[in-house]
Design an enzyme around this catalytic site. Sequence first.
Site, mmCIF file in Angstrom:
data_model
loop_
_atom_site.group_PDB
_atom_site.id
_atom_site.type_symbol
_atom_site.label_atom_id
_atom_site.label_comp_id
_atom_site.label_asym_id
_atom_site.label_seq_id
_atom_site.Cartn_x
_atom_site.Cartn_y
_atom_site.Cartn_z
ATOM 1 N N LYS A 112 2.166 -3.342 7.318
ATOM 2 C CA LYS A 112 2.443 -3.523 5.883
ATOM 3 C C LYS A 112 3.897 -3.133 5.582
ATOM 4 O O LYS A 112 4.570 -3.782 4.774
ATOM 5 C CB LYS A 112 1.490 -2.678 5.031
ATOM 6 C CG LYS A 112 0.040 -3.130 5.050
ATOM 7 C CD LYS A 112 -0.187 -4.531 4.484
ATOM 8 C CE LYS A 112 -0.034 -4.616 2.984
ATOM 9 N NZ LYS A 112 -0.450 -5.962 2.485
ATOM 10 N N THR A 115 0.810 -1.213 0.000
ATOM 11 C CA THR A 115 0.000 0.000 0.000
ATOM 12 C C THR A 115 0.849 1.272 0.000
ATOM 13 O O THR A 115 1.999 1.257 0.469
ATOM 14 C CB THR A 115 -0.905 -0.001 1.253
ATOM 15 O OG1 THR A 115 -1.527 1.254 1.398
ATOM 16 C CG2 THR A 115 -0.107 -0.273 2.528
ATOM 17 N N ASP A 116 0.251 2.370 -0.456
ATOM 18 C CA ASP A 116 0.928 3.670 -0.388
ATOM 19 C C ASP A 116 1.016 4.182 1.051
ATOM 20 O O ASP A 116 1.763 5.112 1.340
ATOM 21 C CB ASP A 116 0.205 4.703 -1.266
ATOM 22 C CG ASP A 116 -1.257 4.921 -0.881
ATOM 23 O OD1 ASP A 116 -1.757 4.226 0.028
ATOM 24 O OD2 ASP A 116 -1.908 5.800 -1.493
ATOM 25 N N GLU A 117 0.236 3.557 1.965
ATOM 26 C CA GLU A 117 0.187 4.072 3.338
ATOM 27 C C GLU A 117 1.519 3.890 4.070
ATOM 28 O O GLU A 117 1.749 4.519 5.100
ATOM 29 C CB GLU A 117 -0.946 3.416 4.121
ATOM 30 C CG GLU A 117 -2.278 3.668 3.453
ATOM 31 C CD GLU A 117 -3.490 3.471 4.357
ATOM 32 O OE1 GLU A 117 -3.339 3.351 5.577
ATOM 33 O OE2 GLU A 117 -4.596 3.443 3.804
ATOM 34 N N TYR A 130 -1.928 -0.529 11.003
ATOM 35 C CA TYR A 130 -2.057 -1.184 9.691
ATOM 36 C C TYR A 130 -0.838 -0.891 8.824
ATOM 37 O O TYR A 130 -0.168 -1.808 8.326
ATOM 38 C CB TYR A 130 -3.338 -0.719 8.975
ATOM 39 C CG TYR A 130 -3.345 -1.047 7.495
ATOM 40 C CD1 TYR A 130 -3.434 -2.368 7.056
ATOM 41 C CD2 TYR A 130 -3.236 -0.039 6.525
ATOM 42 C CE1 TYR A 130 -3.414 -2.677 5.695
ATOM 43 C CE2 TYR A 130 -3.220 -0.338 5.174
ATOM 44 C CZ TYR A 130 -3.309 -1.655 4.761
ATOM 45 O OH TYR A 130 -3.279 -1.954 3.417
HETATM 46 P P1 NAD Z 1 -9.733 -7.358 2.074
HETATM 47 O O1 NAD Z 1 -9.746 -7.044 3.534
HETATM 48 O O2 NAD Z 1 -10.960 -7.091 1.270
HETATM 49 O O3 NAD Z 1 -9.391 -8.915 1.879
HETATM 50 C C1 NAD Z 1 -8.409 -9.574 2.601
HETATM 51 C C2 NAD Z 1 -8.576 -11.071 2.374
HETATM 52 O O4 NAD Z 1 -7.512 -11.748 3.076
HETATM 53 C C3 NAD Z 1 -9.891 -11.644 2.909
HETATM 54 O O5 NAD Z 1 -10.467 -12.518 1.978
HETATM 55 C C4 NAD Z 1 -9.479 -12.387 4.172
HETATM 56 O O6 NAD Z 1 -10.317 -13.472 4.495
HETATM 57 C C5 NAD Z 1 -8.066 -12.825 3.811
HETATM 58 N N1 NAD Z 1 -7.239 -13.069 4.998
HETATM 59 C C6 NAD Z 1 -7.073 -12.261 6.065
HETATM 60 N N2 NAD Z 1 -6.266 -12.821 6.967
HETATM 61 C C7 NAD Z 1 -5.877 -14.020 6.432
HETATM 62 C C8 NAD Z 1 -5.019 -15.052 6.878
HETATM 63 N N3 NAD Z 1 -4.403 -14.984 8.071
HETATM 64 N N4 NAD Z 1 -4.828 -16.126 6.086
HETATM 65 C C9 NAD Z 1 -5.464 -16.211 4.882
HETATM 66 N N5 NAD Z 1 -6.296 -15.272 4.425
HETATM 67 C C10 NAD Z 1 -6.497 -14.178 5.187
HETATM 68 O O7 NAD Z 1 -8.480 -6.614 1.487
HETATM 69 P P2 NAD Z 1 -8.274 -5.901 0.075
HETATM 70 O O8 NAD Z 1 -8.816 -4.534 0.159
HETATM 71 O O9 NAD Z 1 -8.704 -6.809 -1.005
HETATM 72 O O10 NAD Z 1 -6.684 -5.778 0.057
HETATM 73 C C11 NAD Z 1 -5.888 -6.841 -0.445
HETATM 74 C C12 NAD Z 1 -4.420 -6.484 -0.266
HETATM 75 O O11 NAD Z 1 -4.141 -5.275 -0.947
HETATM 76 C C13 NAD Z 1 -4.007 -6.251 1.179
HETATM 77 O O12 NAD Z 1 -2.720 -6.794 1.353
HETATM 78 C C14 NAD Z 1 -3.982 -4.740 1.322
HETATM 79 O O13 NAD Z 1 -3.037 -4.342 2.297
HETATM 80 C C15 NAD Z 1 -3.556 -4.331 -0.066
HETATM 81 N N6 NAD Z 1 -4.020 -2.994 -0.507
HETATM 82 C C16 NAD Z 1 -5.348 -2.686 -0.451
HETATM 83 C C17 NAD Z 1 -5.780 -1.441 -0.925
HETATM 84 C C18 NAD Z 1 -7.233 -1.050 -0.912
HETATM 85 O O14 NAD Z 1 -7.542 0.092 -1.242
HETATM 86 N N7 NAD Z 1 -8.168 -1.931 -0.565
HETATM 87 C C19 NAD Z 1 -4.843 -0.543 -1.442
HETATM 88 C C20 NAD Z 1 -3.490 -0.901 -1.469
HETATM 89 C C21 NAD Z 1 -3.093 -2.146 -1.006
HETATM 90 O O1 TDX Z 2 -16.998 6.281 7.071
HETATM 91 C C1 TDX Z 2 -15.907 6.749 6.702
HETATM 92 N N1 TDX Z 2 -15.758 8.102 6.608
HETATM 93 C C2 TDX Z 2 -14.592 8.693 6.220
HETATM 94 O O2 TDX Z 2 -14.495 9.923 6.154
HETATM 95 C C3 TDX Z 2 -14.789 5.897 6.351
HETATM 96 C C4 TDX Z 2 -14.919 4.409 6.445
HETATM 97 C C5 TDX Z 2 -13.625 6.510 5.940
HETATM 98 N N2 TDX Z 2 -13.509 7.856 5.885
HETATM 99 C C6 TDX Z 2 -12.249 8.458 5.385
HETATM 100 C C7 TDX Z 2 -10.982 7.940 6.004
HETATM 101 C C8 TDX Z 2 -9.988 8.059 4.851
HETATM 102 O O3 TDX Z 2 -9.486 9.381 4.796
HETATM 103 O O4 TDX Z 2 -12.175 8.109 4.004
HETATM 104 C C9 TDX Z 2 -10.830 7.823 3.599
HETATM 105 C C10 TDX Z 2 -10.754 6.404 3.076
HETATM 106 O O5 TDX Z 2 -10.981 5.523 4.159
HETATM 107 P P1 TDX Z 2 -10.854 3.925 4.015
HETATM 108 O O6 TDX Z 2 -11.797 3.438 2.978
HETATM 109 O O7 TDX Z 2 -10.946 3.338 5.382
HETATM 110 O O8 TDX Z 2 -9.400 3.781 3.384
HETATM 111 P P2 TDX Z 2 -7.928 4.165 3.910
HETATM 112 O O9 TDX Z 2 -7.878 4.296 5.375
HETATM 113 O O10 TDX Z 2 -7.452 5.319 3.088
HETATM 114 O O11 TDX Z 2 -7.148 2.807 3.484
HETATM 115 C C11 TDX Z 2 -7.440 2.149 2.222
HETATM 116 O O12 TDX Z 2 -6.499 2.462 1.250
HETATM 117 C C12 TDX Z 2 -5.199 1.960 1.391
HETATM 118 C C13 TDX Z 2 -7.506 0.622 2.395
HETATM 119 O O13 TDX Z 2 -8.472 0.284 3.375
HETATM 120 C C14 TDX Z 2 -6.154 0.060 2.731
HETATM 121 O O14 TDX Z 2 -6.205 -1.359 2.791
HETATM 122 C C15 TDX Z 2 -5.193 0.468 1.656
HETATM 123 O O15 TDX Z 2 -3.911 0.043 1.977
#
Ligand code: NAD
Ligand code: TDX
Length: 335
Positions: free
Chosen positions: A154, A123-125, A150
Amino acid sequence: MRLLVTGGAGFIGSNFIRYWLKRYPNDKIINLDKLTYAGHLSSTKDFSSNKNYKFVRGDICNARVVGEVMSGVDMVVNFAAESHVDRSIVSPAVFIKTNVLGTQVLLDAALKNNVTRFHHVSTDEVFGSLSLDSNEKFSEETPYNPRSPYSASKAASDFLVRAYFITYGLPVTITNSSNNFGPFQDPEKFIPRMITNLIDDKLIPIYGDGKNVRDWVYVLDHVKAIDAVLKRGKIGETYVVGGMTEDISNLEVAEKLLRIFGKTRKFIKFVKDRSGHDRKYSLDWRKIRKDLGWKPEHEFDVWLKKTVEWYKDNEWWWRPLKRRAEKLYDKTGQK
Ligand code: NAD
Ligand code: TDX
């Protein structure tokens, strides 16, 4: 080719598998997923009977299970993680276990089985937070400065992946992507939470002053970036993946959604800010464009609207998840 995908019942993992089975119909995929609260077999329903697809329920922290599924695998794509920042503030321990220890268990098994690639989805975080008035962007050169449990977990996993490359020569690649949006995203995350509240005529909770900025990438663009890195990426390299938005605040995203729904600003409710809330993410993804020819293709406004349509058309998928998602915010008081 045989791929092991971890976390393939989650948001991005399920979109990745759907794409891959279509794009490479001769490849075989094993999906290892623990099915935590964030893993949904309903997200894999449309491809679960594909003859090249196999689901294994298991934990990436379990070396025995991981050893078994890794046998005969060519490439690993590691999506499995605890991914929600708000949950990491309430319960950090499981983030360290899954994201750090789980990644190390996978790396060990990948090494033992001589995989040709271990791709780690990050992630960019990990880069921290930019100030609103800065023009700076995160790139592959930006030093890590994670600020939530988190992002700290990561960051630790990224360092482990690089350590296995340097120390043992494991062929790794990493992508650090920005915020994804699109179908099958759990309604506890920002965009789907707003959409599903608006479908139900409920207020939409915005943290703090709503000026926090995220870079939004459509999930299929992220999936295609991973494809490009698996096919053409250089071993040991990291690629930053971003979308087509330019400094768009949470409030602006909310206003776009209100316009799509034909609702007024009266639906916005400002709630308590997230603790340690990162102010701004902005990404410079020129390296992956230059080296691998990838660029985001899904324009934010168009695909935000299509994402709204998807949630309207797929209540069967998100409705069973909505009550649990909101329970989290009962705990944090962000309702
Ligand atoms: P998500 O939370 O929707 O899905 C995570 C999945 O991993 C789920 O299916 C869960 O059951 C599985 N999981 C969790 N713990 C586990 C374990 N111990 N063993 C096996 N499976 C397990 O997440 P996502 O949003 O699809 O993100 C996927 C990946 O991408 C993550 O590594 C996250 O850090 C990264 N990422 C997400 C975003 C975003 O915006 N969602 C952005 C950048 C990077
Ligand atoms: O109800 C809300 N109201 C609100 O203002 C929620 C759920 C979030 N927010 C804000 C918090 C953040 O500034 O919106 C922005 C986005 O929030 P999230 O969807 O929780 O994302 P963020 O915390 O930015 O992280 C996401 O992007 C990077 C993913 O969950 C991570 O897994 C990924 O690495």
